[in-house]
Design a protein around this motif. Sequence first.
Motif: not given
Length: 273
Positions: A240-252, A210-218
């Motif tokens: 985990d919630r802390d792994l999910i990216v939160d920015d304008v390109h998609g809600h966590p 998993v990438t893009a949705a997470t701050i590092r690869p999972v």
Amino acid sequence: MDLPSVREVVDARCALPWQTGDAWLAGGTALFAEPRPEVMRLRDLTAMEWPAWEIMDDGLVIAATCTVAELLAFAQAPAGPWPQARALIAACCRAFSSSFKVWNTATVGGNLCVALPAGPMISMAVALDGVCRVLAVNGRERRVPATGFVTGVGRTVLLPGEVLRSVTLPVSALAKRTAVGRVSLRPGGRSAALVTGTYAPETGRLGLAVTAATIRPVTVDFSHPPSSAALRATLHEMLDRDLIVDDVHGHPQWRRHMVTYLADGVRHDLTRE
């Protein structure tokens, strides 16, 4: 963008000690994308003239200076080895949310080292069990699994004076079945979630990244294909919630949902006969 603080550009082959203010230059598409007042000297890697890619006994070696366009040309060649792996490589190249002009300049190594969540070369390297070869200006060398190269948004394991030389994709990974699932908020937009998968029918092992949705690869590996419910449960536990990216390109929350949706689709594509 200009970098007015730069006072010198040197050949990367020069054995100059690393100093504060140094930065490596390859394609430069990320380096010149924003102000960098801390950069005072550029060490030009293009002078190294590394082959873009090489087929070796142990797999495919991709130079850090290989451009996205060069890698895509290899992946799309009508006759070549590892068609399944090349299909995944091509899909990751096309996941760049940029024009063909950038593809002709942006490099595989640059995309990995910038370490943005949506970096598709990170996705490719992790999916195909890549091993990063890292060199230091003092001659030291080490190898780092691609799964551990990126540690967070804009962060890698590289130390001052180190540079990514190449990524080796082993034959064992290149021979597997592959599948890719990707989503963005708009056509051609930055990836909000990207799931890659590999499957070895002879052993039953299935791997997902998993990438893009997470701050590092999972990554997650199964000794045999899981059920849809088991896969979703595993991902919900790992993401985990802390792994999910939160920015304008998609809600966590949406990204997390899309990861499980895409992963299930990849699982289905890989294991159906």
